[in-house]
Design an enzyme around this catalytic site. Structure first.
Site, PDB file in Angstrom:
ATOM      1  N   ASP A   9       0.839  -1.202   0.115  1.00  0.00           N
ATOM      2  CA  ASP A   9      -0.163  -0.003  -0.185  1.00  0.00           C
ATOM      3  C   ASP A   9       0.849   1.188  -0.161  1.00  0.00           C
ATOM      4  O   ASP A   9       2.092   1.091  -0.203  1.00  0.00           O
ATOM      5  CB  ASP A   9      -1.107   0.012   1.183  1.00  0.00           C
ATOM      6  N   CYS A  65       2.796  -3.186   4.259  1.00  0.00           N
ATOM      7  CA  CYS A  65       2.303  -1.965   4.338  1.00  0.00           C
ATOM      8  C   CYS A  65       2.792  -1.243   5.762  1.00  0.00           C
ATOM      9  O   CYS A  65       3.798  -1.526   6.008  1.00  0.00           O
ATOM     10  CB  CYS A  65       0.785  -2.485   4.820  1.00  0.00           C
ATOM     11  N   GLY A  66       2.097  -0.413   6.286  1.00  0.00           N
ATOM     12  CA  GLY A  66       2.693   0.344   7.326  1.00  0.00           C
ATOM     13  C   GLY A  66       3.304  -0.793   8.698  1.00  0.00           C
ATOM     14  O   GLY A  66       4.233  -0.708   9.061  1.00  0.00           O
ATOM     15  N   HIS A  98       8.891 -24.694   9.069  1.00  0.00           N
ATOM     16  CA  HIS A  98       7.830 -25.424   9.737  1.00  0.00           C
ATOM     17  C   HIS A  98       6.374 -25.011   9.064  1.00  0.00           C
ATOM     18  O   HIS A  98       5.530 -25.858   9.115  1.00  0.00           O
ATOM     19  CB  HIS A  98       7.853 -24.758  11.149  1.00  0.00           C
ATOM     20  N   ARG A 136       0.695 -30.678   9.618  1.00  0.00           N
ATOM     21  CA  ARG A 136      -0.022 -29.508  10.097  1.00  0.00           C
ATOM     22  C   ARG A 136      -0.621 -28.528   9.078  1.00  0.00           C
ATOM     23  O   ARG A 136      -1.544 -27.992   9.258  1.00  0.00           O
ATOM     24  CB  ARG A 136       1.050 -28.845  11.104  1.00  0.00           C
TER      25      ARG A 136
END
Length: 144
Positions: A9, A65-66, A98, A136
């Protein structure tokens, strides 16, 4: 050449350009999905654009982004995207080893340029360990 998708952004625009130059210098194929200025814009538009490209074309993505939080939240709405907000090189390595993260999120107002470059390098240079971690990963997006 490895493919890396980039998007940001307005708050992440300057850091995104620094990352793009570094990636190009290292021989990566870079696809920039915007924004293309520091003018205020909505981060979800660019997160969704990048995630669609990663899912369609492969490669890895980097969103800026920020804080990195908004991009991370928007990116993780996509099945098949495992976006990791990383503030250290260890986060980046573990997210790859992982969690098989395929999108790195960075906060331009949180992480300085040198550290961001080091985090990006750790992310792109680390592979997935598989094994018990794959089980997982398979549970992140349950099959219907």
């Amino acid at each position: 050449m490895p493919l890396v998708h980039l998007a940001s952004d307005h708050a992440g625009y300057a850091l995104k350009d620094i990352l793009a130059r570094e990636l190009s210098g290292r021989g990566f194929t870079v696809r920039d999905h915007g924004t293309n200025s520091g003018e205020s814009c909505d981060y979800p538009v660019f997160a969704h654009r990048l995630c669609a490209a990663v899912l369609r074309e492969g490669g890895q993505g980097i969103l800026v982004c920020g804080s990195g939080i908004g991009m991370s939240m928007a990116a993780n709405r996509h099945d098949g995207i495992r976006a990791a907000l990383c503030t250290t090189e260890l986060h980046a390595r573990l997210s790859r080893r992982h969690n098989d993260a395929n999108v790195l999120c960075l906060g331009a107002r949180i992480t300085g340029e040198e550290l961001a470059l080091a985090i990006m390098a750790a992310f792109l240079e680390t592979g997935f360990e598989g094994g018990r971690h794959q089980r997982r990963i398979d549970q992140i997006t349950p099959r219907a």
